[in-house]
Design a protein around this motif. Sequence first.
Motif, mmCIF file in Angstrom:
data_model
loop_
_atom_site.group_PDB
_atom_site.id
_atom_site.type_symbol
_atom_site.label_atom_id
_atom_site.label_comp_id
_atom_site.label_asym_id
_atom_site.label_seq_id
_atom_site.Cartn_x
_atom_site.Cartn_y
_atom_site.Cartn_z
ATOM 1 N N ILE A 99 52.284 36.022 34.687
ATOM 2 C CA ILE A 99 53.164 36.520 33.630
ATOM 3 C C ILE A 99 54.265 37.311 34.322
ATOM 4 N N SER A 100 55.480 36.771 34.320
ATOM 5 C CA SER A 100 56.585 37.353 35.092
ATOM 6 C C SER A 100 57.544 38.133 34.195
ATOM 7 N N LEU A 101 57.836 39.368 34.579
ATOM 8 C CA LEU A 101 58.755 40.233 33.835
ATOM 9 C C LEU A 101 59.835 40.772 34.760
ATOM 10 N N VAL A 141 47.636 37.261 36.364
ATOM 11 C CA VAL A 141 48.376 38.079 37.329
ATOM 12 C C VAL A 141 49.757 38.397 36.778
ATOM 13 N N GLY A 142 50.059 39.666 36.627
ATOM 14 C CA GLY A 142 51.396 40.076 36.215
ATOM 15 C C GLY A 142 52.314 40.182 37.420
ATOM 16 N N VAL A 143 53.575 39.855 37.219
ATOM 17 C CA VAL A 143 54.571 39.969 38.287
ATOM 18 C C VAL A 143 55.785 40.696 37.732
ATOM 19 N N VAL A 144 56.170 41.798 38.366
ATOM 20 C CA VAL A 144 57.339 42.567 37.943
ATOM 21 C C VAL A 144 58.365 42.545 39.073
ATOM 22 N N ILE A 156 48.516 43.073 39.447
ATOM 23 C CA ILE A 156 49.973 43.070 39.257
ATOM 24 C C ILE A 156 50.658 43.006 40.624
ATOM 25 N N ILE A 157 51.620 42.110 40.750
ATOM 26 C CA ILE A 157 52.470 42.019 41.926
ATOM 27 C C ILE A 157 53.812 42.637 41.568
ATOM 28 N N GLY A 158 54.272 43.607 42.359
ATOM 29 C CA GLY A 158 55.550 44.251 42.076
ATOM 30 C C GLY A 158 55.356 45.747 41.915
ATOM 31 N N GLY A 180 42.611 50.869 36.745
ATOM 32 C CA GLY A 180 41.787 50.140 37.693
ATOM 33 C C GLY A 180 42.284 48.728 37.915
ATOM 34 N N THR A 181 43.607 48.582 38.054
ATOM 35 C CA THR A 181 44.223 47.265 38.250
ATOM 36 C C THR A 181 44.843 47.184 39.643
ATOM 37 N N PRO A 182 44.382 46.285 40.494
ATOM 38 C CA PRO A 182 44.987 46.159 41.830
ATOM 39 C C PRO A 182 46.478 45.864 41.732
#
Length: 382
Positions: free
Chosen positions: A63-65, A27-30, A90-92, A110-112
Amino acid sequence: MLFKKAVSTLMLSALCASMAAQADVKVGVVTSSTGPIALVGIPQKNSVALMPKKVGDQNITYISLDDGSDPTASVKAFKKLIDEEHVDAIIGPSGSPNAMGVIQFAAESGTPMLAPTGSAAVVLPMTEQKKWVFKTTQNDDLIAQALVEHMVKTGVKTLGLIGTADPYGENWGKVMTALAEKNGIKIVANERFQRQDTSTTGQSLKILMAKPDAVLVAAPGSSAVLPQTTLFDQGYKGQVYQTHGAALPPFLQLGGRKVEGTILAASLMLVIDEVPDDHPSKSVARKYIDDYTQLNGSAPATFGANVYDAGLLLEHAIPTALQKGKPGTAEFRSALRDALEQTHELAATQGVYNMSPEDHSGFDKRGRELITVKDGKWVLLK
């Protein structure tokens, strides 16, 4: 021979490690933990450490950016997470303009995308691209309805608006214009300003000249303070309303006595001790507040909870998605999107989520409380 065997063993070990890493849900987080909207982004970044790390036997890695509050940097972060990290969701990002600029990349890959942003424009009107986006904050109309109901009840007939010149302020302008007209309230002034502005004197003077019974400030984070304190300094005596964008401790600290009596509608977190124990979200919100405070030494703003809730939504959806595909695959991402859309009666910190193909925010009245500022504190308006 021994050398070849050793190399083969190392290669096999590396392959196994790679396969194990791919088996995790990524899960990516921006967030905007630096820059002009850092007051929003910092509690969001800090909340990542509290989110679920495992669902059953399935590991979740984050993975936080940081995008520095820059929409261009948000795009770069999204592309990195999608193209290089191959994340499953991805959250953000933190800001509404930032979020609007990355929707196409979430959809194309196609990424939520779980957006912890204020503007309902990220999910409304629903489109083929926006069907990949889920919003973890209350939609503007849900909050606005509570404010307008109070205006009608207290006899407000004329209203002044001042909001940010971005998707957040613009959408609030549309929502309030429609609701005001429907409820017999005339909007006599409608002004805009930039989040980074250091003065709103001109806009405030125009509002004062229109002599509205009440004023609504539609701005997120610290930018919500300046218009209200300017109106106070210029002698405005009418009722001032704020959106849920102002629901953070620095609003009270920066505004001081000049924001006393402000009325807003926001999540139960602001008045958690006054909310009845049978509220479905109270125990979830209480745990989040306590865990965040223990980890960071201070209570979180509701913006942090919007990221935390995104983690709860994913935790709820992942088991269903695993039945359709493996993490790291298009099949899994698509199934994850479908599972998020089928979320039903999920109690989280901000309220209870009920998603549908038409509603990717999913809140009802359990996701808002009418709140005022009294003696420098948030108090349930009774």
